[in-house]
Write a protein that holds these residues in place. Sequence first.
Motif, PDB file in Angstrom:
ATOM      1  N   MET A 129      33.963  76.674 -14.839  1.00  0.00           N
ATOM      2  CA  MET A 129      32.758  77.415 -14.479  1.00  0.00           C
ATOM      3  C   MET A 129      32.721  77.614 -12.970  1.00  0.00           C
ATOM      4  N   SER A 130      32.720  78.865 -12.560  1.00  0.00           N
ATOM      5  CA  SER A 130      32.672  79.185 -11.134  1.00  0.00           C
ATOM      6  C   SER A 130      31.216  79.348 -10.698  1.00  0.00           C
ATOM      7  N   ILE A 131      30.842  78.678  -9.660  1.00  0.00           N
ATOM      8  CA  ILE A 131      29.472  78.778  -9.144  1.00  0.00           C
ATOM      9  C   ILE A 131      29.450  79.786  -8.007  1.00  0.00           C
ATOM     10  N   ARG A 132      28.664  80.854  -8.215  1.00  0.00           N
ATOM     11  CA  ARG A 132      28.551  81.912  -7.231  1.00  0.00           C
ATOM     12  C   ARG A 132      27.073  82.182  -6.935  1.00  0.00           C
TER      13      ARG A 132
ATOM     14  N   TYR B  13      25.674  72.806  -6.107  1.00  0.00           N
ATOM     15  CA  TYR B  13      25.428  72.613  -7.531  1.00  0.00           C
ATOM     16  C   TYR B  13      23.924  72.522  -7.808  1.00  0.00           C
TER      17      TYR B  13
ATOM     18  N   ARG C 284      30.073  81.865  -0.822  1.00  0.00           N
ATOM     19  CA  ARG C 284      30.011  82.123  -2.265  1.00  0.00           C
ATOM     20  C   ARG C 284      29.050  83.256  -2.617  1.00  0.00           C
TER      21      ARG C 284
ATOM     22  N   SER D 291      22.355  75.921  -7.912  1.00  0.00           N
ATOM     23  CA  SER D 291      23.008  76.907  -8.769  1.00  0.00           C
ATOM     24  C   SER D 291      22.115  77.263  -9.944  1.00  0.00           C
ATOM     25  N   GLU D 292      22.451  78.338 -10.627  1.00  0.00           N
ATOM     26  CA  GLU D 292      21.628  78.824 -11.744  1.00  0.00           C
ATOM     27  C   GLU D 292      21.456  77.767 -12.820  1.00  0.00           C
ATOM     28  N   ASN D 293      22.500  77.003 -13.104  1.00  0.00           N
ATOM     29  CA  ASN D 293      22.445  75.981 -14.153  1.00  0.00           C
ATOM     30  C   ASN D 293      22.260  74.572 -13.606  1.00  0.00           C
TER      31      ASN D 293
END
Length: 306
Positions: free
Chosen positions: A1-4, A225, A30, A228-230
């Motif tokens: 999973m790439s975090i952007r 992290y 990012r 991040s969205e998640n």
Amino acid sequence: MSIRFDDRVAIVTGAGVGLGRCHALALAERGAKVVVNDLGVATDGSLTGSDAAQNVVAEIEAAGGAAMAHGADVSDAAQAQDMVAKTMDRWGRIDILVNNAGILRDKTFAKMSLDDFRKVVDVHLMGTANCCHAVWPHMREAKYGRIVLTSSGSGLYGNFGQSNYGAAKAAMMGLMNVLHIEGARDDIRVNTLAPTAATRMTEDLMPEEALALLKPETITPGVLYLVSENGPSRTILSAGAGCFAQTRVYETEGVRIDGEVTPEAVAAQWDQITDPDGQEELQDAFGQTRKYARKAATAEGIKLGW
């Protein structure tokens, strides 16, 4: 999973140097558009006229990113509001807030002036509250927000000569807990970072060998992290030297004192009161109230509707 963070807009306070600079650069790398906030002061909060924020913006732009500088004193609510207003004017949204700005005025409590105590609390606690309060309506309207508060081992565990700093940093946990609850319905996630890093605030406190291991770059991935969205919510992430851990507050099972409740009865039950077996992590203040009421109701043979 790439975090952007493409199309996301982030504000990072105290981002001219140290951890804040590292956070800002990594977010931009990012894909985030970044507001680099820095008042340009020494570690004790005295003005230096530093161009640190502009320098970080130049670094981001040279790498192909988008950034703007803002010199708000976060302890001034009007200046924090102005920073947020200018961010909205330029990019029309605010997705991420990383509260990192801080100062040190270390002395033992006996020797510390209350002015120095108040100033450190104003920057760390009120500065964080001011920035959170300024972005809150925009995040609520967008039904999205990611906020990081910055605590410290000094607040979580204590440190000699830092009563002002420790008090302000301990307050981050309480602020996080409430904002997590209030922001949940609008997908505003609030976490706390408790870092230990080699920065200008710590360079005189640790040996060179330790400083070499505790680079800010080893902490920032945890922040990315968290925002991040998640990412999670209501997490205290302790970090340093590439090590990460979650800090939690637990309450023991405790006991209900039968008969007369006296100081002597508390003393007699102390071992059971402090026994860690069965301890739990409570989710809100009313959870503690329910726990005690249930214990008392069970002892009295009363049925509660909980």
